[in-house]
Design a protein around this motif. Structure first.
Motif, PDB file in Angstrom:
ATOM      1  N   ALA A  76      77.754  92.089 -89.447  1.00  0.00           N
ATOM      2  CA  ALA A  76      78.168  91.696 -88.094  1.00  0.00           C
ATOM      3  C   ALA A  76      77.231  90.646 -87.521  1.00  0.00           C
ATOM      4  CB  ALA A  76      78.212  92.922 -87.186  1.00  0.00           C
ATOM      5  N   GLY A  77      75.943  90.765 -87.863  1.00  0.00           N
ATOM      6  CA  GLY A  77      74.944  89.835 -87.337  1.00  0.00           C
ATOM      7  C   GLY A  77      75.104  88.409 -87.815  1.00  0.00           C
ATOM      8  N   LEU A  78      75.906  88.193 -88.856  1.00  0.00           N
ATOM      9  CA  LEU A  78      76.145  86.825 -89.324  1.00  0.00           C
ATOM     10  C   LEU A  78      76.999  86.019 -88.351  1.00  0.00           C
ATOM     11  CD1 LEU A  78      76.893  87.287 -93.145  1.00  0.00           C
ATOM     12  CD2 LEU A  78      74.854  86.260 -92.106  1.00  0.00           C
ATOM     13  N   ALA A  79      77.613  86.673 -87.381  1.00  0.00           N
ATOM     14  CA  ALA A  79      78.467  85.961 -86.431  1.00  0.00           C
ATOM     15  C   ALA A  79      77.692  84.853 -85.727  1.00  0.00           C
ATOM     16  CB  ALA A  79      79.050  86.949 -85.416  1.00  0.00           C
ATOM     17  N   GLU A  80      76.454  85.115 -85.390  1.00  0.00           N
ATOM     18  CA  GLU A  80      75.643  84.097 -84.718  1.00  0.00           C
ATOM     19  C   GLU A  80      75.446  82.864 -85.600  1.00  0.00           C
ATOM     20  OE1 GLU A  80      71.125  83.587 -82.806  1.00  0.00           O
ATOM     21  OE2 GLU A  80      71.909  85.577 -83.317  1.00  0.00           O
ATOM     22  N   ALA A  81      75.170  83.090 -86.896  1.00  0.00           N
ATOM     23  CA  ALA A  81      74.991  81.968 -87.822  1.00  0.00           C
ATOM     24  C   ALA A  81      76.295  81.209 -88.031  1.00  0.00           C
ATOM     25  CB  ALA A  81      74.453  82.483 -89.156  1.00  0.00           C
ATOM     26  N   ALA A  85      83.390  90.822 -85.218  1.00  0.00           N
ATOM     27  CA  ALA A  85      82.413  90.194 -84.323  1.00  0.00           C
ATOM     28  C   ALA A  85      82.687  88.717 -84.078  1.00  0.00           C
ATOM     29  CB  ALA A  85      81.003  90.359 -84.916  1.00  0.00           C
ATOM     30  N   LEU A  86      83.594  88.111 -84.839  1.00  0.00           N
ATOM     31  CA  LEU A  86      83.837  86.670 -84.729  1.00  0.00           C
ATOM     32  C   LEU A  86      84.741  86.330 -83.549  1.00  0.00           C
ATOM     33  CD1 LEU A  86      84.531  85.505 -88.404  1.00  0.00           C
ATOM     34  CD2 LEU A  86      82.538  84.945 -86.988  1.00  0.00           C
ATOM     35  N   PRO A  87      84.535  85.165 -82.933  1.00  0.00           N
ATOM     36  CA  PRO A  87      85.500  84.673 -81.941  1.00  0.00           C
ATOM     37  C   PRO A  87      86.868  84.483 -82.601  1.00  0.00           C
ATOM     38  CG  PRO A  87      83.462  83.397 -81.863  1.00  0.00           C
ATOM     39  CD  PRO A  87      83.382  84.253 -83.080  1.00  0.00           C
ATOM     40  N   SER A  88      87.927  84.780 -81.879  1.00  0.00           N
ATOM     41  CA  SER A  88      89.263  84.749 -82.472  1.00  0.00           C
ATOM     42  C   SER A  88      89.639  83.364 -82.967  1.00  0.00           C
ATOM     43  CB  SER A  88      90.306  85.235 -81.454  1.00  0.00           C
ATOM     44  OG  SER A  88      90.263  84.423 -80.280  1.00  0.00           O
ATOM     45  N   GLY A  89      89.127  82.309 -82.349  1.00  0.00           N
ATOM     46  CA  GLY A  89      89.474  80.952 -82.735  1.00  0.00           C
ATOM     47  C   GLY A  89      88.967  80.546 -84.104  1.00  0.00           C
TER      48      GLY A  89
END
Length: 464
Positions: free
Chosen positions: A387-392, A414-418
């Motif tokens: 989940a923490g990879l979302a920032e990267a 955790a990712l933005p839908s776009g």
């Protein structure tokens, strides 16, 4: 017989002396040109090691003789050829490795470990060693309790320089391997949260395990360490406590090899660095910034192994990216072109973050697409690390993300839908969505752990 003479690696007498074993069934041939434990890869003139693995190597000795093995190292006599009888074949391999090292006192030896990048650095170093003289290394990532001694056992007696990749999954694995090699210089590329499921103290345990490489370092040898890594001070103290000198590389100021500038130009990168105070410029076929840092580690290792800087820089210029480790392929696709960055060999949070940043740095008129599969062997916090990879992902500026695997579901959520392109439980199930979703002009990067099959998608795209 001429082929054996020109490729002579071992005589039977040397092997008996190295292992204390007993020769039986010796015929006219008393020398060997290679050594192998896999009967399927064995070449005529090889020694066959009957190691105990998932299956007993003794079951394959007859096949090895039929394939041209001139000697088998075994625990018992087996008909069909010459045998060297020993109590323990693994121990015999280790004895042969030490004998090979000691019979070549002129050889300058390097050892490379690290949570990520060790294969790339090893192969960069080997590229330079080959240009400088008689060089030796493993033909692939042979970095464990069999691969390291086997690589030593394959080292010709006239070798001038050699480099060895040294890996681990648990504590106390690197120490014996480093002691076999007895390197004059070692590199720890970086320390990160890799194989942490085997370390109750997490990354601190990984750092301690990587520091075991100092145990085999010759007195006064050189430890080459990443100054950008948070374990640098700890590792430096450990190295000096082992009697080693320390050289540092990275982007931090005041290091021996400092990255000054990294620019991506198409499928190559231009690197400006400062090496012991001297400004240098070179290009790499790998466009990732992290590989530019790895190249600086390789330069320090090559220097320690008595390769001059000009030769080393030429070697880096000609170094080709390895399969599954950043190789870039452009191919026709849907009336245009698709650029594929194959990083599918392996993955962990450190390498995944670096590779995403590398993708983001590429200049392209099309979209940047990441296809990621599960990172394995991360321990109890594996869900959070995915989940923490979302920032990267967001920081990289990629346009679309496709994910596969139960662990990558945490990143998907955790990712933005776009950014969401598609998710599937397995790489095989994701393939159709990736192929359908990609467009002409896209740059697609594929990365994941071996066991989660990112390579399956990479091979399908390359073949399609």
């Amino acid at each position: 017989m001429e082929t054996l003479m020109t490729r002579l690696l071992w005589t039977f007498d040397e092997l008996a002396k190295a292992t204390g074993g007993t020769l039986t069934g010796v015929g006219n041939i008393a020398e060997a040109s290679g050594i192998n434990f896999d009967s399927r890869a064995l070449q005529p003139g090889d020694i066959f090691l009957a190691l105990q693995g998932a299956r007993d190597g003794h079951d394959f000795v007859a096949q090895a003789f039929a394939s041209g093995a001139v000697l088998a190292v075994t625990r018992r006599p087996i008909e069909g050829g010459a045998c060297l009888l020993v109590p323990d074949v693994q121990k015999a391999l280790e004895d042969i490795a030490v004998f090979a090292r000691n019979r070549a006192p002129q050889t300058r030896r390097g050892g490379v470990t690290g949570s990520v990048g060790k294969t790339s650095v090893t192969q960069m170093v080997m590229q330079g060693l080959q240009q400088a003289g008689r060089a030796h290394s493993a033909i692939k990532s042979f970095n464990n309790h069999i691969g390291v001694p086997l690589t030593l056992a394959r080292m010709p007696a006239d070798t001038e320089r050699a480099v060895f990749e040294i890996g681990m999954n648990h504590a106390d694995e690197i120490t014996p391997l480093s002691e076999f090699v007895a390197p004059h210089a070692v590199v720890i590329t970086t320390v990160g949260a890799v194989h942490t499921e085997n370390f109750p103290d997490g990354e601190a345990g990984v750092a301690a395990a990587k520091a075991e490489i100092f145990d085999g370092l010759v007195p006064g040898g050189l430890a080459i360490l990443n100054a950008d890594n948070r374990w640098f001070d700890h590792l430096s103290t450990k190295a000096r406590g082992s009697g080693a000198l320390v050289a540092a590389f990275g982007e931090a100021g005041g290091v021996d090899a400092q990255l000054i500038e990294h620019r991506v130009n198409g499928d190559r990168a231009s690197v400006a660095a400062r090496f012991h105070g001297r400004d240098i410029v070179f290009s790499l076929s790998h466009t990732g910034r992290h590989q530019a840092v790895n190249a600086l580690a390789a330069l320090l290792m090559l220097e320690a192994l008595d390769v001059d800087l000009d030769t080393s820089l030429l070697a880096l210029e000609s170094f080709a990216t390895l399969e599954g480790r950043g190789r870039v392929i452009t191919k026709p696709f849907k009336g245009g072109e698709l650029t594929i960055i194959d990083e599918s060999y392996n993955a962990n949070p450190v390498s995944m973050t670096a590779t995403l940043a590398s993708l983001g740095q590429r200049e392209t008129a099309g979209r940047k697409v990441a296809v990621l599969t599960d990172m394995l062997e991360l321990g109890v916090d594996e869900a959070d690390q995915h989940a923490g990879l979302a920032e990267a992902v967001v920081a990289s500026g990629v346009d679309r993300v496709y994910l596969a695997g139960p662990l990558m579901k945490h990143l998907w959520d955790a990712l933005p839908s776009g950014l969401k392109g598609g998710y599937a439980a397995t790489a095989a199930d994701l393939l159709a969505a990736v192929t359908e979703g990609l467009q002409a002009g896209d740059v697609v990067m594929l990365k994941g752990s071996n066991g989660s099959k990112a390579g399956l998608i990479a091979k399908a795209l390359l073949a399609g």
